[in-house]
Each structure stands twice: as structure tokens, then as C-alpha cells.
Write a protein that holds these residues in place. Sequence first.
Motif, PDB file in Angstrom:
ATOM      1  N   LEU A  35       0.004   7.327 -10.036  1.00  0.00           N
ATOM      2  CA  LEU A  35      -0.273   5.788  -9.916  1.00  0.00           C
ATOM      3  C   LEU A  35      -1.465   5.519  -9.116  1.00  0.00           C
ATOM      4  CD1 LEU A  35       3.297   3.884  -9.210  1.00  0.00           C
ATOM      5  CD2 LEU A  35       1.703   3.423 -11.048  1.00  0.00           C
ATOM      6  N   GLY A  36      -2.429   4.775  -9.501  1.00  0.00           N
ATOM      7  CA  GLY A  36      -3.418   4.308  -8.900  1.00  0.00           C
ATOM      8  C   GLY A  36      -3.159   3.280  -8.171  1.00  0.00           C
ATOM      9  N   ILE A  37      -3.661   3.296  -6.901  1.00  0.00           N
ATOM     10  CA  ILE A  37      -3.461   2.139  -5.829  1.00  0.00           C
ATOM     11  C   ILE A  37      -4.586   1.429  -5.481  1.00  0.00           C
ATOM     12  CG2 ILE A  37      -2.579   1.756  -3.416  1.00  0.00           C
ATOM     13  CD1 ILE A  37      -0.867   4.417  -3.963  1.00  0.00           C
ATOM     14  N   THR A  38      -4.506   0.150  -5.612  1.00  0.00           N
ATOM     15  CA  THR A  38      -5.679  -0.977  -5.086  1.00  0.00           C
ATOM     16  C   THR A  38      -4.941  -1.539  -3.965  1.00  0.00           C
ATOM     17  OG1 THR A  38      -6.293  -1.478  -7.242  1.00  0.00           O
ATOM     18  CG2 THR A  38      -6.996  -2.785  -5.829  1.00  0.00           C
ATOM     19  N   SER A  77      -1.397   1.586 -12.510  1.00  0.00           N
ATOM     20  CA  SER A  77      -1.842   1.080 -11.137  1.00  0.00           C
ATOM     21  C   SER A  77      -0.873   0.212 -10.788  1.00  0.00           C
ATOM     22  CB  SER A  77      -3.406   0.995 -11.174  1.00  0.00           C
ATOM     23  OG  SER A  77      -4.129   1.568 -11.743  1.00  0.00           O
ATOM     24  N   GLY A  91      -6.191   8.015 -15.654  1.00  0.00           N
ATOM     25  CA  GLY A  91      -5.542   8.673 -14.595  1.00  0.00           C
ATOM     26  C   GLY A  91      -4.630  10.025 -14.646  1.00  0.00           C
ATOM     27  N   ARG A 148      -2.038  -3.768 -13.572  1.00  0.00           N
ATOM     28  CA  ARG A 148      -2.098  -3.482 -12.115  1.00  0.00           C
ATOM     29  C   ARG A 148      -0.763  -4.198 -11.684  1.00  0.00           C
ATOM     30  NH1 ARG A 148      -6.033  -0.797 -13.411  1.00  0.00           N
ATOM     31  NH2 ARG A 148      -8.208  -1.609 -12.981  1.00  0.00           N
ATOM     32  N   ASP A 200     -10.373   2.271 -14.521  1.00  0.00           N
ATOM     33  CA  ASP A 200     -11.175   2.365 -13.228  1.00  0.00           C
ATOM     34  C   ASP A 200     -12.458   1.552 -13.858  1.00  0.00           C
ATOM     35  OD1 ASP A 200      -9.908   3.173 -11.182  1.00  0.00           O
ATOM     36  OD2 ASP A 200     -10.528   5.319 -11.624  1.00  0.00           O
ATOM     37  N   TRP A 207      -5.607   4.342 -15.371  1.00  0.00           N
ATOM     38  CA  TRP A 207      -6.125   3.966 -14.101  1.00  0.00           C
ATOM     39  C   TRP A 207      -6.981   2.599 -14.521  1.00  0.00           C
ATOM     40  CZ3 TRP A 207      -7.502   7.864  -9.648  1.00  0.00           C
ATOM     41  CH2 TRP A 207      -6.199   8.303  -9.489  1.00  0.00           C
TER      42      TRP A 207
END
Length: 356
Positions: A123-126, A91, A355, A42, A339, A337
Motif C-alpha cells: 500500500l502506498g502512503i501519502t 494507496s 506498486g 487513495r 505515482d 500506486w
Amino acid sequence: MRPNKQELIEMLRVSGEDELQELYKRAYEVKKAYVGTKVYFRGIIELSNICSKNCYYCGIRSGNPDFKRYTISIDEALSEAKWCYGQHYGSLVIQAGERRDDFWTNYVSELIRGIKELSDGKLGITLSLGEQSEDVYQRWFEDGAHRYLLRIETSDRELYKSLHPADHSFEYRKSCLKLLRKVGYQVGTGIMVGLPGQSLESIADDILFFYDEDFDMLGMGPYIPHHGTPLAHLREGFDSAAALTMGLKLISACRIALKDINIATTTALQALHPEGRELGLLAGANVLMPNITDTKYRDDYQLYEGKPCLNENADQCIGCLARRIAAIGETIGFDEWGDSKHFYKRTEKQKTAKGR
Ligand code: SAM
Ligand code: SF4
């Protein structure tokens, strides 16, 4: 099964090289069995060092006047996100000081939407943007963020109080974790280990808190004193080797006790040892967060002393990072991602963790 507190304390008390290696090995076996040996990246964008809070341990607290405050422009942040996407990181994490004004809420909204657009939703977002209202959490979730990190810092109310000004509410921070869950995020929390006044028993209680609240992810690290804080005197006699070991033991104890959650190997470990993050992976972590913030901002985002890579984009050399991961026998989940498996088990969703 709920972890046994005494066993947790025993793990945190381990000393001696052979016993330590045994603990890390045991945690690594649990990691292999439950989440595998793929590392998920990430990329972190340190979006702004402006903070309305004044936590006694943090270098960018509002009461520290010794550096320039910045907020990265949307265009710059989008270009960092684009770089991250181009490197197949999968991510990113948006982190900043805490702000609750409308300008900030809208700004973050626009950025999340922009990142989703430039990456075709891939793109995964945290987010790691502190305490907010339920409405704001909801809005950012609808914009496209799907994971949120909010460390409780310590689950001991009295210890929390001793590390924060009176207007910082432990109860509200704790309730935010529930709000995030309610909105639908994958929720991560964590603590700093080695805080003044923190006992092994208190850390074991933190791990039981993680278990009882059923979190999906953890980001934890050693507390490292900073000169611009009321706790600056703790720099004297600070034992970085002991802090590193404690950080690694904590990762191992959490992996053994909590099994299928995502655990990050954090930059604070790298600040204490050049290969601190790799050691974190070997102690049971499975997520790594390379810093992708432009180096011109890094000097001004120092939470603690000794932050690594202030002047060089070492993490941006993806080849180097990949080689270091390969050297410890692990692979990288490019374009995934990654997850939390625990989240899917918890929500019994059939969604794939991939993802794209
Ligand atoms: N402002 C948000 C918040 O506090 O949740 C997110 C950013 S904050 C800089 C991220 C984390 O940095 C905090 O949760 C805290 O655990 C960590 N941190 C702050 N000061 C630190 C220190 N001196 N040593 C190690 N970690 C620190
Ligand atoms: Fe602000 Fe977070 Fe630092 Fe506290 S830990 S002073 S909320 S940036």
C-alpha cells in the motif's frame, strides 16, 4: 516552457457554457496525452481532528469548541487500511490536524509501519499532516510514507497573513515544501480558490509558483465557509455553483500549464455537487481520494459546510464508484500506486510506477 500569466488569467476568467466546455475539453486532451485516463484511488483516513493551529477558514481549527475531538486508535486505523488494501485501492492518505508533539510523531510512525506490514509493503502512503521538522519528515519517510501533501493555501504572503493568526508563518510553510523535497518525498501542494481577497491574478501567480517550484502533485479545491470560523459571515451569499466552476477552471488551467503532474479531484468539489469529483476528472484531474474513515468520526471532521457522506459509506461501495468512473469512460488503476509521472521525469529514476 513557463506558462504565460496573461493566458492563465484568461483561462480562469472563462465564462459561458460553451467556452467552459471548451476549456475542460482542452485540459482533458492534455491529460490524455500526458497521464492517460486511468484514475488512481487513495483512500483517506481522517486520523485526528486535534489541531494546534487556528487557521481562520477551517472548521476544525483549535479555536472552535463546538465538536468533540478524536484520534482514531491504531487498531481502527489499521483495520481501515486493511479494508483499503482488500479493495485494491493501491494507496491511502493519512490526514489530520497539525500536531508536533512526540506522542503524535511516534503514533504516526507506528501506524505507517503497521500499514506497510499488513500490506507486505504494497500500500502506498501519502501523508497530509501539516508542518513538521525535517527530522520528523525524515523519520516518517524512513517508516515507509513516500508522498506528502502540504497546501501552500495561497502563494501570496499578504493574503496568507490575512487568513491566519500572526504566529502562523508563511515562510516556514513554504520552507517545509523544500524540506519534503530534500528528504525525498513526492511533494504535493495546492491552494483554496475563492478565498476572500483573492484575485484571478493571484491565482495565476499560484500556478506560476507550482511551475517554478516544480511540484509533483496538486490537491486544490474551492474554499467553502464554515460557521465555526471567523469567516462565517461569508456563508451569506456563498454561490456554490460559481465556486464549483472556479474549482474546475483551476484544475483545467493547472493541467494545461503543468501537464504531467498528478492532480486530485477533491471532496470539496463533491460537497458542491454530487458528481463534483467526476466533473473534476473531466476537467483534467487524475487522482480521486475516497473517504474510508469510519462514519462515526465524520461529523467531527468538518472543514467546511456540506461535507458529503457524513452518515453513509457511499465511497465504500466500490462497485458504485467504479460504475461512475466507467460512465465517464475512464478506468481505475487498481493495485497501482499511480505515482506522479512528473516525479520520475524530475528525478530521472527508472523505477516503475506500478506498486506491486
Ligand atoms: N492540517 C493539515 C494542513 O493544514 O496542512 C492537513 C489537513 S487540513 C484539514 C487539509 C486542507 O483542508 C487544508 O490544506 C485546507 O486547504 C483545507 N481546508 C480547510 N478549511 C477549508 C475550507 N473551509 N474550505 C475548503 N478547504 C478547506
Ligand atoms: Fe489545522 Fe490544517 Fe485546519 Fe489549519 S487547515 S486549522 S492546520 S487542520
